[in-house]
Design an enzyme around this catalytic site. Structure first.
Site, short mmCIF file in Angstrom:
data_model
loop_
_atom_site.label_atom_id
_atom_site.label_comp_id
_atom_site.label_asym_id
_atom_site.label_seq_id
_atom_site.Cartn_x
_atom_site.Cartn_y
_atom_site.Cartn_z
N HIS A 177 -9.79 1.30 4.69
CA HIS A 177 -8.51 1.58 5.37
C HIS A 177 -8.73 2.63 6.47
O HIS A 177 -9.50 3.58 6.28
CB HIS A 177 -7.48 2.08 4.36
CG HIS A 177 -6.09 2.06 4.91
ND1 HIS A 177 -5.63 3.02 5.79
CD2 HIS A 177 -5.07 1.18 4.74
CE1 HIS A 177 -4.38 2.73 6.12
NE2 HIS A 177 -4.02 1.61 5.50
N GLY A 190 2.00 2.47 10.97
CA GLY A 190 3.01 3.54 10.91
C GLY A 190 3.64 3.91 12.24
O GLY A 190 4.32 4.93 12.34
N GLU A 231 -7.06 5.05 7.46
CA GLU A 231 -6.74 6.43 7.09
C GLU A 231 -7.89 7.07 6.31
O GLU A 231 -8.01 8.29 6.26
CB GLU A 231 -5.42 6.48 6.31
CG GLU A 231 -4.22 6.25 7.23
CD GLU A 231 -2.97 5.74 6.54
OE1 GLU A 231 -2.92 5.70 5.31
OE2 GLU A 231 -2.03 5.34 7.27
N SER A 262 2.89 -1.75 10.54
CA SER A 262 4.32 -1.64 10.82
C SER A 262 5.15 -2.87 10.49
O SER A 262 6.16 -3.14 11.15
CB SER A 262 4.55 -1.25 12.28
OG SER A 262 4.06 0.05 12.52
N ASN A 301 0.86 -1.19 0.00
CA ASN A 301 0.00 0.00 0.00
C ASN A 301 0.90 1.24 0.00
O ASN A 301 1.46 1.59 1.03
CB ASN A 301 -0.91 -0.01 1.24
CG ASN A 301 -1.72 1.28 1.36
OD1 ASN A 301 -1.88 2.00 0.39
ND2 ASN A 301 -2.22 1.56 2.55
N LYS A 340 0.07 4.26 -0.30
CA LYS A 340 -0.57 5.47 0.24
C LYS A 340 -0.33 6.64 -0.71
O LYS A 340 -0.31 6.43 -1.92
CB LYS A 340 -0.05 5.79 1.65
CG LYS A 340 -0.01 4.58 2.56
CD LYS A 340 0.30 4.96 3.98
CE LYS A 340 0.51 3.71 4.80
NZ LYS A 340 0.01 3.83 6.14
N GLU A 383 -5.96 -4.76 10.52
CA GLU A 383 -4.95 -3.73 10.75
C GLU A 383 -5.29 -2.94 12.01
O GLU A 383 -6.10 -1.99 11.96
CB GLU A 383 -4.92 -2.76 9.57
CG GLU A 383 -4.57 -3.39 8.25
CD GLU A 383 -3.96 -2.36 7.30
OE1 GLU A 383 -2.79 -2.51 6.96
OE2 GLU A 383 -4.65 -1.40 6.95
C1 PEP Z 1 -1.03 0.37 5.88
O1 PEP Z 1 -0.96 1.44 5.31
O2 PEP Z 1 -2.02 -0.37 5.70
C2 PEP Z 1 0.05 -0.04 6.77
C3 PEP Z 1 -0.01 -1.19 7.35
O3 PEP Z 1 1.07 0.86 6.92
P1 PEP Z 1 2.47 0.61 7.67
O4 PEP Z 1 3.01 -0.70 7.15
O5 PEP Z 1 3.31 1.75 7.26
O6 PEP Z 1 2.19 0.53 9.12
#
Ligand code: PEP
Length: 249
Positions: A98, A173, A100, A210, A10, A12, A167
């Site tokens: 997601h 992040g 975000e 992460s 992803n 982003k 998630e």
């Molecule tokens: C994500 O954007 O779904 C995600 C898991 O980000 P990160 O790996 O940066 O935590």
């Protein structure tokens, strides 16, 4: 869905034409004899879907979008992209729910509409869900996950075309990851729930939050995890390949 381990990148709101060039090594690796176990999916920003679709044409890498509008085809929705448009761009999947995007006001009802439309358009859905830190601290995790799943999946029929992505919001992040024992328990619970309530024989659930080239050695020990949704570390091809190699070897 697939017996291979999923690695969903992803990107982003990151990535330029220059970044696209750096995925050559990932394409090469995906085709090599060393890779029989990994299925790679790139979810770049809309602006890069076309170029990544073209670049990965002769490989088994699939491309997905990061969101879609809840109206299927067209409409007066400035700044939005529909599932039909995504399909036309050559992408085969779309991320929905997601955290975000939820944070910008996307409700479970909207997520449900998006899932129904995307599946109807014959896109596969990567359905994200997870608890916030506040919900975790007040022991509401199970309740929240159940609610997000039940509302998101209302009237949804083609459940086998959904990749579930657990998630934890507090993990995205932040560098923080749940310990293996608790993460495994969470996956066992989710699999059981999806099997019993929705009669999905073999639900595919990936973990996101992460994931990096270090903690993957620990995370890969959890057999119940069917793959990983990777944000930050996935825009760096070297790190991304490293994560995949460490998982499948
Ligand atoms: C994500 O954007 O779904 C995600 C898991 O980000 P990160 O790996 O940066 O935590």
């Amino acid at each position: 869905m697939t017996n291979k381990i999923l690695f969903i990148a992803n990107w982003k709101m990151f990535g330029t034409k220059k970044t696209v060039k750096t995925i050559n090594n990932v394409i090469k690796f995906s085709k090599s004899k060393h890779n029989k176990k990994a299925k790679i999916i790139y979810c770049p920003p809309y602006t890069l879907i076309d170029s990544i679709v073209k670049k990965t044409k002769n490989s088994e890498i699939d491309v997905g979008a990061q969101n879609c509008h809840f109206e299927k085809n067209t409409g007066p929705f400035t700044g939005s992209i529909s599932a039909d448009m995504i399909k036309e761009s050559g992408a085969k999947l779309v991320i929905i729910g997601h955290s975000e995007v939820r944070m910008q006001g996307e409700t479970n009802l909207i997520i449900n509409k998006k899932i129904i439309n995307a599946l109807h358009t014959k896109l596969k859905v990567i359905f994200c869900f997870g608890e916030t830190l506040k919900e975790k601290k007040s022991n509401k995790t199970k309740l929240v996950l159940k609610k997000q799943l039940i509302l998101g999946l209302k009237y949804v029929k083609n459940l086998n075309n959904i990749i579930f992505a657990y998630e934890p919001v507090w993990s995205i992040g932040t560098g923080k990851v749940l310990d293996n024992k608790n993460l495994r328990t969470q996956f066992l619970y989710l699999k059981k729930f999806l099997k019993t309530k929705y009669k999905i024989k073999k639900p595919t659930i990936v973990y996101g939050g992460s994931v990096n080239d270090k903690n993957i050695l620990n995370l890969k020990k959890i057999n119940e995890i069917d793959g990983f949704l990777i944000g930050g570390a996935s825009t760096n091809s070297k790190k991304f390949i490293d994560i995949i190699k460490k998982t499948i070897n």
